[in-house]
Structures are given as C-alpha cells and as structure tokens.
Design a protein around this motif. Structure first.
Motif, PDB file in Angstrom:
ATOM      1  N   GLN A  24      30.197  34.533  35.092  1.00 50.67           N
ATOM      2  CA  GLN A  24      29.047  34.537  35.993  1.00 50.67           C
ATOM      3  C   GLN A  24      28.960  35.809  36.824  1.00 50.67           C
ATOM      4  O   GLN A  24      27.880  36.200  37.246  1.00 50.67           O
ATOM      5  CB  GLN A  24      29.112  33.330  36.941  1.00 50.67           C
ATOM      6  N   SER A  25      30.087  36.455  37.070  1.00 50.69           N
ATOM      7  CA  SER A  25      30.131  37.601  37.972  1.00 50.69           C
ATOM      8  C   SER A  25      31.024  38.686  37.405  1.00 50.69           C
ATOM      9  O   SER A  25      32.178  38.415  37.029  1.00 50.69           O
ATOM     10  CB  SER A  25      30.638  37.160  39.359  1.00 50.69           C
ATOM     11  N   TRP A  26      30.497  39.909  37.350  1.00 48.55           N
ATOM     12  CA  TRP A  26      31.301  41.038  36.896  1.00 48.55           C
ATOM     13  C   TRP A  26      32.480  41.278  37.815  1.00 48.55           C
ATOM     14  O   TRP A  26      33.592  41.553  37.353  1.00 48.55           O
ATOM     15  CB  TRP A  26      30.438  42.305  36.860  1.00 48.55           C
ATOM     16  N   GLU A  27      32.246  41.159  39.113  1.00 47.44           N
ATOM     17  CA  GLU A  27      33.324  41.446  40.070  1.00 47.44           C
ATOM     18  C   GLU A  27      34.472  40.459  39.898  1.00 47.44           C
ATOM     19  O   GLU A  27      35.644  40.851  39.958  1.00 47.44           O
ATOM     20  CB  GLU A  27      32.766  41.393  41.496  1.00 47.44           C
ATOM     21  N   LYS A  28      34.133  39.192  39.665  1.00 49.23           N
ATOM     22  CA  LYS A  28      35.173  38.183  39.440  1.00 49.23           C
ATOM     23  C   LYS A  28      35.939  38.506  38.166  1.00 49.23           C
ATOM     24  O   LYS A  28      37.179  38.403  38.125  1.00 49.23           O
ATOM     25  CB  LYS A  28      34.518  36.801  39.330  1.00 49.23           C
ATOM     26  N   TRP A  29      35.223  38.896  37.104  1.00 54.95           N
ATOM     27  CA  TRP A  29      35.871  39.261  35.837  1.00 54.95           C
ATOM     28  C   TRP A  29      36.759  40.494  36.021  1.00 54.95           C
ATOM     29  O   TRP A  29      37.875  40.548  35.500  1.00 54.95           O
ATOM     30  CB  TRP A  29      34.797  39.542  34.790  1.00 54.95           C
ATOM     31  N   TRP A  30      36.268  41.477  36.778  1.00 58.70           N
ATOM     32  CA  TRP A  30      37.005  42.734  36.963  1.00 58.70           C
ATOM     33  C   TRP A  30      38.325  42.491  37.684  1.00 58.70           C
ATOM     34  O   TRP A  30      39.367  43.028  37.306  1.00 58.70           O
ATOM     35  CB  TRP A  30      36.137  43.720  37.734  1.00 58.70           C
ATOM     36  N   TYR A  31      38.280  41.650  38.718  1.00 60.92           N
ATOM     37  CA  TYR A  31      39.517  41.337  39.443  1.00 60.92           C
ATOM     38  C   TYR A  31      40.470  40.500  38.583  1.00 60.92           C
ATOM     39  O   TYR A  31      41.692  40.651  38.667  1.00 60.92           O
ATOM     40  CB  TYR A  31      39.195  40.594  40.736  1.00 60.92           C
ATOM     41  N   GLU A  32      39.896  39.630  37.769  1.00 56.20           N
ATOM     42  CA  GLU A  32      40.744  38.804  36.910  1.00 56.20           C
ATOM     43  C   GLU A  32      41.465  39.654  35.874  1.00 56.20           C
ATOM     44  O   GLU A  32      42.598  39.347  35.487  1.00 56.20           O
ATOM     45  CB  GLU A  32      39.900  37.728  36.226  1.00 56.20           C
ATOM     46  N   GLU A  33      40.833  40.742  35.408  1.00 56.34           N
ATOM     47  CA  GLU A  33      41.450  41.633  34.439  1.00 56.34           C
ATOM     48  C   GLU A  33      42.666  42.362  35.020  1.00 56.34           C
ATOM     49  O   GLU A  33      43.492  42.889  34.269  1.00 56.34           O
ATOM     50  CB  GLU A  33      40.427  42.670  33.963  1.00 56.34           C
ATOM     51  N   GLN A  34      42.768  42.391  36.333  1.00 53.83           N
ATOM     52  CA  GLN A  34      43.880  43.083  36.987  1.00 53.83           C
ATOM     53  C   GLN A  34      45.006  42.146  37.406  1.00 53.83           C
ATOM     54  O   GLN A  34      45.993  42.593  38.006  1.00 53.83           O
ATOM     55  CB  GLN A  34      43.366  43.821  38.236  1.00 53.83           C
ATOM     56  N   ASP A  35      44.895  40.868  37.081  1.00 53.07           N
ATOM     57  CA  ASP A  35      45.889  39.901  37.549  1.00 53.07           C
ATOM     58  C   ASP A  35      47.293  40.212  37.042  1.00 53.07           C
ATOM     59  O   ASP A  35      48.286  39.931  37.725  1.00 53.07           O
ATOM     60  CB  ASP A  35      45.487  38.484  37.121  1.00 53.07           C
TER      61      ASP A  35
END
Length: 299
Positions: free
Chosen positions: A90-101
């Motif tokens: 739903q959100s690019w920002e949420k996806w972007w942060y998740e990619e850095q987990d």
C-alpha cells in the motif's frame, strides 16, 4: 496492479546492470560502434527481458487502460505514506523501510562489509568523470575529487527544494515556485559560464548523469546502513525523498516502453495470438464459448 510488483524487479543486485553499458562505452576495448554493440547487446537483452517479461507474458500487459490504471496505482503507492498499520503493497515508504530490516540485525562487521560492497557504485563515477570535456584530458586525481562538488551541489539543491516545499508549498505556493525558478535560472547561468570560460561541453551534462546517478544510489545504500545515526538528523528526510525519486525514475523507465507498446494498435491482439497459439491453432474461439454458441456438428 502490475507496477506494485515493480520494486522487486529492481533489487539492489539487479540495478547494477544498468550501469554496465555506459561504463563499457568508454572502455579502450570499445574502439567502434559495432564493437560497443557486440560488447553490450547481451547485457541490454537481459535488462529488457527483466523489465518487460511480466508484461509480455500477461495477456492484459499491453492493454492501454490497464497501463494507465497501473501507472496511477504506482504513483499512489509511491506517495502514500500510510500509518502504523499500512502494508508494504500500500505504501512505498513502508516497503522501503521493510527492505532494510535485515540491516537491523547485522553486526558491525556485516555493516562494514555492506558499505564496502556499496562502494562499487563509485567506480563508475571515477571512470566516467575523466571522459568529460571539462577535464581537458587531465588524468589527475584532483579531477575525481573536484567531481564531488557536483554531488554536494545536487544534494544541497535537493535539501533546499525539500525545505521550500515543506514551508511554502501548502500555504504560500507562489514562493515555492519562485524558489524553483531561481534554481533553474542559477543552473542555466552556471552552465553558460562553464561553456564560456572552460572546456565544458553541453554533452557533459548527459555524460555526467551516467557517473552520478550510480553515485547517488551508492550513497543511499550506505545511508541505509547508517540509518540509526542519520535518522536523528534532518538529512534523513532528504535521503528518503531522493530514494523515492530514484524509484519513480525506474518506474517511468519501465512504463514508458509499456505505454508506447500499449498505444500501438493491434499489438495486444498479436500478443494474445502468440500466448495462446496452440488454442488458436485448434480453432478455439473464446468469444463463441462466452456467447454460448455450439459447433455446427452438434446442431
């Protein structure tokens, strides 16, 4: 919703393929156009295959209305900030942060190794800046060091525009447009001065992009590793904005050829015949099945 799968097609490993061809074009081995094409055609074929395969093998991949809706969904996904319960799709920002987990649980030596691997993007800058006309053929290390002025200026402009957008865009929109106008005028004056007083060529503007776009991506990857320290600074918001800009750029790169192919008349019918060739060869007419018509032998 095809473009919601787009970021997965551009993982950190896959993006490096885009920088291979510009680097090779300035190699001493590429002595002519034919040699350059022979060196890079397989790489470009691989890149185009990665980009267009999800659309070519999708019966609705080249439908014009679907392409328009996908682009709208992609832009909504890019700009939707969401909240605590927002999902990555739903959100690019949420996806972007998740990619850095995975970086959160990485030890100190793992982070150091990650930074060392990210330095590979700077090699393109080192190789290409010496091909700029403004260097006048100089091979001094000072050329490379001075080229970082370009990066600092670009980062400064990005910070300035972000600050102006946050302060003026909502209420005093005219001031935000004034800041944009002044930046464009200043950039034009600087380019004109370089053309007049140095060996700068207008072609250098495009050549430098081949050097500094990978550099910017390398800086973003290093910033992700250093996120616990940078998040406390105002600079982090600029890094997020630049990362979003990069993904918009890659989205446009993908959607531009898809939109063009979707716009061409008859291409979707040709694609359907290719995908369902066996069905067509057996005389299977989907329209008749939907309409409920029976073969003549059964009448």
């Amino acid at each position: 919703m095809l473009l919601l799968q787009l970021p997965e097609c551009f993982g950190n490993g896959n993006r490096t393929s885009f920088w291979f061809s510009p680097k090779t074009s300035y190699s001493p081995v590429a002595t002519g156009t034919f040699v350059y094409i022979a060196l890079t055609i397989t790489s470009w074929f691989l890149v185009v295959s990665w980009i267009l395969a999800p659309f070519i093998f999708n019966p609705l991949g080249f439908d014009w209305l679907k392409a328009v809706y996908d682009f709208d969904d992609f832009m909504n996904w890019i700009w939707y900030r969401g909240g605590v319960f927002a999902k990555p799709e739903q959100s690019w920002e949420k996806w972007w942060y998740e990619e850095q987990d995975h970086l959160r649980t990485t030890g100190i030596w793992g982070k150091v190794l990650e930074i060392i691997l990210d330095l590979r993007f700077f090699f393109f800058q080192f190789g290409i800046v010496y091909q700029l006309g403004i260097t006048a053929g100089s091979k001094s290390i000072a050329v490379y060091l001075l080229s970082w002025i370009y990066v600092v200026v670009a980062l400064g402009i990005s910070v300035l525009l972000a600050y102006a957008r946050d302060k003026y865009a909502a209420k005093e929109h005219i001031y935000y447009r004034l800041v944009q106008f002044l930046v464009i005028i200043l950039a034009g004056i600087v380019i004109a001065a370089l053309l007049e007083f140095t060996s700068f060529k207008f072609q250098d503007v495009f050549t430098s992009l081949l050097a500094f776009i990978p550099t910017g991506w390398g800086i973003i990857l290093i910033a992700q590793v250093l996120r616990p320290f940078l998040e406390k600074m105002a600079l982090w918001e600029t890094i997020v904005s630049v990362a979003r800009l990069y993904d918009i750029l890659f989205g446009v790169i993908v959607m531009a050829p898809v939109a063009l192919l979707s716009w061409l008349p008859g291409l979707q019918n040709m694609q359907t015949r290719l995908l369902f060739n066996q069905a067509f060869s057996r005389g299977l007419h989907i329209s008749q099945i939907v309409a409920g018509k029976k073969p003549k032998a059964d009448l």
